[in-house]
Design a protein around this motif. Structure first.
Motif, short mmCIF file in Angstrom:
data_model
loop_
_atom_site.label_atom_id
_atom_site.label_comp_id
_atom_site.label_asym_id
_atom_site.label_seq_id
_atom_site.Cartn_x
_atom_site.Cartn_y
_atom_site.Cartn_z
N LYS A 101 0.88 -1.17 0.00
CA LYS A 101 0.00 0.00 0.00
C LYS A 101 0.92 1.22 0.00
O LYS A 101 1.78 1.35 0.88
N LEU A 102 0.77 2.07 -1.01
CA LEU A 102 1.57 3.29 -1.12
C LEU A 102 0.66 4.48 -0.87
O LEU A 102 -0.34 4.66 -1.57
N THR A 103 1.00 5.28 0.13
CA THR A 103 0.21 6.46 0.46
C THR A 103 1.06 7.70 0.26
O THR A 103 2.13 7.83 0.85
N MET A 104 0.59 8.59 -0.61
CA MET A 104 1.25 9.86 -0.83
C MET A 104 0.64 10.86 0.13
O MET A 104 -0.58 10.94 0.26
N GLN A 105 1.49 11.61 0.85
CA GLN A 105 1.02 12.62 1.78
C GLN A 105 1.71 13.93 1.46
O GLN A 105 2.94 14.01 1.47
N PHE A 106 0.93 14.97 1.20
CA PHE A 106 1.48 16.30 0.95
C PHE A 106 1.57 17.01 2.30
O PHE A 106 0.68 16.87 3.15
N ALA A 107 2.67 17.72 2.52
CA ALA A 107 2.88 18.37 3.81
C ALA A 107 3.57 19.73 3.60
O ALA A 107 4.16 19.98 2.55
N ASN A 108 3.51 20.56 4.62
CA ASN A 108 4.11 21.90 4.52
C ASN A 108 5.63 21.84 4.66
O ASN A 108 6.21 20.76 4.79
N GLY A 109 6.27 22.99 4.64
CA GLY A 109 7.72 23.06 4.69
C GLY A 109 8.34 22.52 5.95
O GLY A 109 9.54 22.26 6.00
N ALA A 110 7.55 22.36 7.01
CA ALA A 110 8.03 21.79 8.27
C ALA A 110 7.67 20.32 8.39
O ALA A 110 7.71 19.75 9.48
N HIS A 111 7.28 19.69 7.30
CA HIS A 111 6.90 18.26 7.26
C HIS A 111 5.65 17.98 8.08
O HIS A 111 5.48 16.87 8.58
N GLN A 112 4.76 18.96 8.20
CA GLN A 112 3.49 18.76 8.91
C GLN A 112 2.41 18.47 7.87
O GLN A 112 2.19 19.25 6.95
N SER A 113 1.74 17.35 8.06
CA SER A 113 0.74 16.86 7.12
C SER A 113 -0.38 17.86 6.89
O SER A 113 -0.82 18.54 7.82
N TYR A 114 -0.86 17.92 5.65
CA TYR A 114 -2.07 18.67 5.32
C TYR A 114 -3.32 17.80 5.52
O TYR A 114 -4.42 18.24 5.25
N GLY A 115 -3.16 16.58 5.97
CA GLY A 115 -4.29 15.72 6.28
C GLY A 115 -4.74 14.86 5.11
O GLY A 115 -4.14 14.84 4.03
N SER A 116 -5.84 14.15 5.36
CA SER A 116 -6.32 13.16 4.39
C SER A 116 -6.78 13.79 3.08
O SER A 116 -6.77 13.12 2.05
N GLY A 117 -7.16 15.05 3.08
CA GLY A 117 -7.59 15.72 1.85
C GLY A 117 -6.48 15.87 0.83
O GLY A 117 -6.73 16.00 -0.36
N LEU A 118 -5.24 15.89 1.31
CA LEU A 118 -4.08 15.97 0.41
C LEU A 118 -3.25 14.71 0.54
O LEU A 118 -2.03 14.73 0.71
N SER A 119 -3.96 13.59 0.46
CA SER A 119 -3.36 12.27 0.54
C SER A 119 -4.04 11.37 -0.48
O SER A 119 -5.21 11.56 -0.80
N LYS A 120 -3.30 10.38 -0.96
CA LYS A 120 -3.86 9.43 -1.92
C LYS A 120 -3.19 8.09 -1.69
O LYS A 120 -1.97 8.03 -1.51
N THR A 121 -3.96 7.01 -1.72
CA THR A 121 -3.42 5.66 -1.52
C THR A 121 -3.70 4.79 -2.73
O THR A 121 -4.81 4.83 -3.28
N ILE A 122 -2.68 4.05 -3.14
CA ILE A 122 -2.83 3.04 -4.18
C ILE A 122 -2.22 1.74 -3.68
O ILE A 122 -1.47 1.74 -2.70
#
Length: 127
Positions: A101-122
């Motif tokens: 399971k590969l989950t992409m997580q987008f995060a800010n410059g401090a590596h803090q997650s933007y949450g599930s809305g900016l995440s995708k799993t394949i």
């Protein structure tokens, strides 16, 4: 005035929903051979290197066999959480044979997650 207010509210809703991430490669359910190319995409945000803290910017992370992180949660630095803090939008991943399971997580410059809305799993199978 009523028309202007509804137009503004509609634009705000569109802007929020326009923020998303996706995998452009591989496809969900793909069978791949290692190493394999992983390509990330983001809409409604700009990719910037880690350390840069600006609105609507961030960078990609790839979580191997894990879930997205809650908004504001720091992404760990370990073998399961791959960081692309230079602003990379693709990488070669080497994994032993198996199902992943590969989950992409987008995060800010401090590596803090933007949450599930900016995440995708394949899911992929490595042969």
């Amino acid at each position: 005035m009523k028309f202007v207010l509804s137009a503004v509210l509609g634009l705000a809703a569109f802007s929020a929903s326009a923020q998303s991430v996706s995998f452009t490669e591989p496809a969900d359910g793909a069978t791949v051979t290692s190493p394999f190319k992983v390509k990330f995409a983001v809409s409604g945000m700009d990719v910037k290197p880690a350390g840069e803290m600006a609105a609507n910017t961030g960078h990609h992370h790839l979580i191997i066999n894990g879930d997205s992180l809650k908004a504001g949660e720091s992404i760990p630095f370990d073998d399961k959480h791959l960081h692309f803090g230079k602003g990379q939008t693709e990488t070669d991943v080497t994994l032993p044979p198996g199902k992943y399971k590969l989950t992409m997580q987008f995060a800010n410059g401090a590596h803090q997650s933007y949450g599930s809305g900016l995440s995708k799993t394949i899911n992929v199978t490595v042969k």
